[in-house]
Scaffold this motif. Structure first.
Motif: not given
Lengths: 335, 335
Positions: A25-28, A158-161, A168-174, A315-319
């Motif tokens: 919650i804090k991050d997003w 992060a990919m969704d954001a 792009m059209k995108s939805s994060f699916r929890a 190969t990445v660290d998205p953070f």
């Protein structure tokens, strides 16, 4: 559904991982968290202002969110005084724990007396179908991991954001409580009845525009004996076009299981692809997401360079680095 | 728990497979079935005497067992008149369907009025733990299949009977409604909450004598998109020392999924072993069980000889040939 902003309750979290709900919650949705409330011995810290319930109310808080989980998902006795006080003072409660707020008679009585609401986001609120295995339009990405809690939710959100930022059209699916608390909807997969697991994920990721991406939050690991069945249901229900492998390189053993070593990225790639291609023969692994929070910058970059060379995948660290190279690697929409 | 003997209700079963609950009771507890009751259009036949409810009561029946399942596990409207009449006439009801007898107000009211009992064996009656992945003493065999309904229960119950006949220590461990109705206990795995699936199987197959075999009933298939998660939870919760592969060679597509071909025995062997060795590195495939009910004798024997040669494993149809060669192939108890 859940009134914002929140006071994030960290309880007596034994480590940072235990507070991943609060961290998410804090991050997003940082705008939704007015502060944090810890108990003595708490080892997690969101770097938010530490507040009493009264201070949080003065700052506008409407809901106390239980931002911490202990193994088994119970409500610790040491938390009860805070939860009771929050209801009396005028906050709703929201929780993603296995053990439900609504099964605690004291909380139910206080909520009723003070006109407050108890939100248990772990309970499925939908009757899910049995999976049909039928192809759906639109594109889907799923995060699969070497272990639990290695950054699968972080990677897909992060990919969704990033995708949205590119237009792009995108939805994060929890598919877990944190994601559901962040986005307000999703499937609490680990609380779904076995026969309907894959069907719940088909329901969560329905037909969509051909160029729309579902960024599906992963759960567990095919190699984690406690939760592997949940992971396989996600793979078969999600029918992903693309997989991203998630890993935390300093983990000494599988989370919660001292006797179990983590699998190799190669083993996860091969088994996950074999399984995913049952439902989507075109599925490919498109990249690797490394959670390098326990490595220094130089060490992290060297490790990721080695993995990228060895696996032949971005190969990445998205953070640390953002999710741009993972989004770059997404395949073109199907014909 | 469930009073015997039974009247087996076959409903309007569209094919023989749909009546596998009734068939299992007929095959393994024939003394418990006084007769069968079919509706018009029923395509299943247990070769028991067709009886009205009154005739069954005269023959001593105490419980009407719903011996048929339709996709989704609902109670068909066309069955209700029979179920109501059974309660009024003096029979209990037992069911392994997803949709519960106790959720049918008419049946609940009639049961109460007439002092009868509704048994829903699909509902877990135990709070299962999260799987620990800890090794247990004793030996375990699990049946894994290329598809649903290919003979996994039959194979393990036949191996259990054969082992007992040889004086070996053995327990058939039921994981589905038929097995539970036959043995009186087990885990209704497909009705268990996702997070506790593997734990329920650890609970079902606890520490035992070093030379005791749990013969664990399989469910679904790693390659069946609707139920694969259940199968993987069985593999990781069961931690088998030995696997037997089950297959039905005339199946045109995965059960219920016209778009899906069955996997090869080699693919099931490789993926199941990879997964089983996560929890039990010594696990081996010890034999193959072929359901040859749709083949003639000569054709069946030729097919099994070909599979035995190709796979290098004892290959039998336990229905035609008994389970002796599969029991012969069990490994010696661990140290």
């Amino acid at each position: 559904m859940i009134e914002t902003p929140y006071l994030l309750f960290l309880g007596d979290a034994p480590d940072a991982l235990a507070a991943k709900v609060a961290q998410g919650i804090k991050d997003w949705r940082p705008q939704n968290a007015v502060g944090q409330l810890s108990l003595p011995g708490c080892k997690a810290d969101m770097k938010l202002t530490e507040m009493t319930i009264e201070q949080a109310l003065d700052a506008g808080a409407r809901t106390l969110v239980i931002g911490v989980a202990n193994r088994g998902g119970t409500i610790a006795p040491s938390w009860m005084a805070v939860l009771e006080k929050a209801l009396i003072a005028g906050l709703d409660l929201a929780s993603g724990l296995h053990n439900l707020l609504k099964n605690e008679p004291t909380l139910v009585a206080l909520a009723k007396e003070h006109g407050r609401t108890l939100h248990d986001v772990r309970i499925p609120s939908v009757t899910y179908p049995i999976a049909s295995g039928e192809p759906r339009r639109g594109m889907r990405l799923l995060a699969v991991g070497t272990d639990c809690s290695v950054g699968k939710m972080y990677t897909t959100i992060a990919m969704d954001a990033e995708a949205k930022a590119r237009g792009m059209k995108s939805s994060f699916r929890a598919t877990g409580q944190t994601g559901i608390l962040i986005t307000g909807n999703g499937v609490p997969l680990d609380a779904v009845i076995a026969d309907f697991m894959a069907g719940s994920i088909e329901w969560l990721t329905p037909d969509n525009d051909p160029d729309h991406w579902d960024m599906i939050e992963g759960q567990g690991s095919l190699f984690h004996p406690s939760y592997s069945g949940v992971t396989l249901a996600l793979i078969h229900g999600g029918a992903p076009d693309a997989l991203v492998l998630c890993h935390e390189p300093t983990r000494a053993h599988m989370r919660g299981l001292p006797g179990y070593q983590l699998p190799t990225l190669e083993a996860v790639r091969d088994t996950a692809l074999t399984m995913a291609r049952v439902v989507n023969p075109g599925c490919e692994v498109i990249g690797i997401s490394i959670n390098t929070q326990h490595l220094g910058e130089e060490e992290a970059l060297a490790y990721m360079a080695e993995v990228e060379e060895r696996m032949g995948l971005p190969t990445v660290d998205p953070f640390r680095q953002g999710a741009g190279r993972l989004v770059d690697a997404l395949p073109a929409p199907k014909g």
